[in-house]
Design a protein around this motif. Structure first.
Motif, mmCIF file in Angstrom:
data_model
loop_
_atom_site.group_PDB
_atom_site.id
_atom_site.type_symbol
_atom_site.label_atom_id
_atom_site.label_comp_id
_atom_site.label_asym_id
_atom_site.label_seq_id
_atom_site.Cartn_x
_atom_site.Cartn_y
_atom_site.Cartn_z
ATOM 1 N N ALA A 161 0.645 10.478 -0.053
ATOM 2 C CA ALA A 161 -0.444 11.300 -0.589
ATOM 3 C C ALA A 161 -1.599 10.431 -1.080
ATOM 4 C CB ALA A 161 0.084 12.181 -1.724
ATOM 5 N N GLU A 162 -1.287 9.265 -1.621
ATOM 6 C CA GLU A 162 -2.337 8.349 -2.081
ATOM 7 C C GLU A 162 -3.172 7.841 -0.911
ATOM 8 O OE1 GLU A 162 -0.759 5.191 -4.506
ATOM 9 O OE2 GLU A 162 0.444 6.575 -5.686
ATOM 10 N N LYS A 163 -2.506 7.505 0.198
ATOM 11 C CA LYS A 163 -3.243 7.042 1.371
ATOM 12 C C LYS A 163 -4.200 8.125 1.865
ATOM 13 C CE LYS A 163 0.327 3.911 3.153
ATOM 14 N NZ LYS A 163 1.284 3.670 4.260
ATOM 15 N N GLU A 164 -3.723 9.355 1.905
ATOM 16 C CA GLU A 164 -4.550 10.462 2.375
ATOM 17 C C GLU A 164 -5.714 10.730 1.430
ATOM 18 O OE1 GLU A 164 -1.750 13.636 2.769
ATOM 19 O OE2 GLU A 164 -0.737 12.721 4.498
ATOM 20 N N ALA A 165 -5.517 10.469 0.139
ATOM 21 C CA ALA A 165 -6.561 10.724 -0.853
ATOM 22 C C ALA A 165 -7.494 9.533 -1.056
ATOM 23 C CB ALA A 165 -5.925 11.105 -2.194
ATOM 24 N N GLY A 211 0.924 -0.782 1.896
ATOM 25 C CA GLY A 211 -0.466 -1.015 2.253
ATOM 26 C C GLY A 211 -1.440 -0.543 1.190
ATOM 27 N N VAL A 212 -0.942 0.161 0.169
ATOM 28 C CA VAL A 212 -1.797 0.575 -0.943
ATOM 29 C C VAL A 212 -1.859 -0.585 -1.942
ATOM 30 C CG1 VAL A 212 -2.088 2.214 -2.839
ATOM 31 C CG2 VAL A 212 -1.130 2.994 -0.662
ATOM 32 N N PRO A 213 -3.055 -1.022 -2.371
ATOM 33 C CA PRO A 213 -3.139 -2.083 -3.375
ATOM 34 C C PRO A 213 -2.340 -1.691 -4.618
ATOM 35 C CG PRO A 213 -5.287 -1.666 -2.409
ATOM 36 C CD PRO A 213 -4.397 -0.568 -1.918
ATOM 37 N N PHE A 214 -1.584 -2.632 -5.177
ATOM 38 C CA PHE A 214 -0.635 -2.249 -6.229
ATOM 39 C C PHE A 214 -0.524 -3.282 -7.337
ATOM 40 C CE2 PHE A 214 1.846 -5.000 -3.495
ATOM 41 C CZ PHE A 214 2.690 -5.677 -4.366
#
Length: 249
Positions: free
Chosen positions: A82-86, A122-125
């Motif tokens: 959901a984070e990638k989509e947002a 792939g989301v910066p974390f």
């Protein structure tokens, strides 16, 4: 910035929301009781709209091995997708100091799985590893209590921390740049685990007797002396256990 806090109505989450809002950010508490459920995906698309940062401080309602693994795998997978989509730019997760050293524990294996999903997403974390909270001392005692009302604990080192100090580090991490690794936070003082729980029970007039037992497991895992200690670069909280326990009376 808009920061969505998953688990934002709990002990740590509510404090993170309060601190971020006090500093001028738009912090949103997201939890099943606010219509957001990471296990089913309910409400995620709506709450993440326009969010720059997601902070995940949620926890499994069950510590049973299979249930906790399903919780962290499913909820983290749904959340990251959901984070990638947002277009979320920073994912912050709260975990536990020593997680990578506690393979014998089903709970900590599940936390390891959660962290692996985050790192591979792939989301910066940023991952915040905290030592155990002062507020969790009773839970440690309860988990180690035998039928004869004795509490068996290994005499290993622990450096517990006040939840407010954890929330402060989580909040600062959330509004900073992603570190792509782990940030640690611990309390200012080291204790021997059995002595710490003995002090806590005495302060609460709890009649249970603490027994020093080097072979006693910690949530299913055998511990080395330094398993639960942070590294030298850890952020140290300001609140001492003695100060906190005095306020609980």
């Amino acid at each position: 910035m808009k920061v969505v806090v998953i688990g934002g109505t709990g002990l740590i989450g509510s404090k993170v929301v309060s601190k971020l809002n006090a500093h001028g950010h738009e912090a949103i508490a997201a939890a099943p009781n606010t219509g957001v459920n990471t296990l089913t995906g309910e409400g995620l698309t709506s709450v993440l709209h326009g969010a720059q940062v997601v902070v995940d401080v949620s926890n499994s309602p069950s510590f049973e091995d299979d249930a906790v693994m399903v919780f962290f795998r499913t909820s983290t997978t749904n959340l990251l997708q959901a984070e990638k989509e947002a277009g979320v730019a920073h994912h912050v997760a709260l975990s536990v100091v020593g997680t990578e050293r506690l393979d014998e524990s089903g709970y900590f294996r599940a936390k390891q799985a959660q962290e692996a999903l985050i790192k591979d997403s792939g989301v910066p974390f940023s991952i915040v590893h905290a030592t155990q909270f002062f507020e969790f001392m009773k839970g440690i005692a309860d988990s180690a209590t035998r039928d004869d009302n004795t509490v068996h604990l290994a005499p290993i080192q622990i450096q517990p921390v006040y939840s407010d100090d954890v929330a402060a580090v989580v909040g600062r991490t959330a509004v900073g740049e992603p570190v792509g690794g782990v940030v640690e936070v611990a309390g200012p003082d080291k204790f021997q685990l059995d002595d710490l729980i003995r002090k806590g029970l005495k302060a609460k007039n709890d009649p249970r007797t603490v027994v020093s037992d080097p072979m006693s497991p910690y949530f299913g895992a055998r511990l080395q002396d330094t398993t639960l200690l942070p590294g030298p670069a850890a952020h140290l909280g300001e609140t001492r256990f003695s100060e906190w326990i005095a306020q609980q009376k």
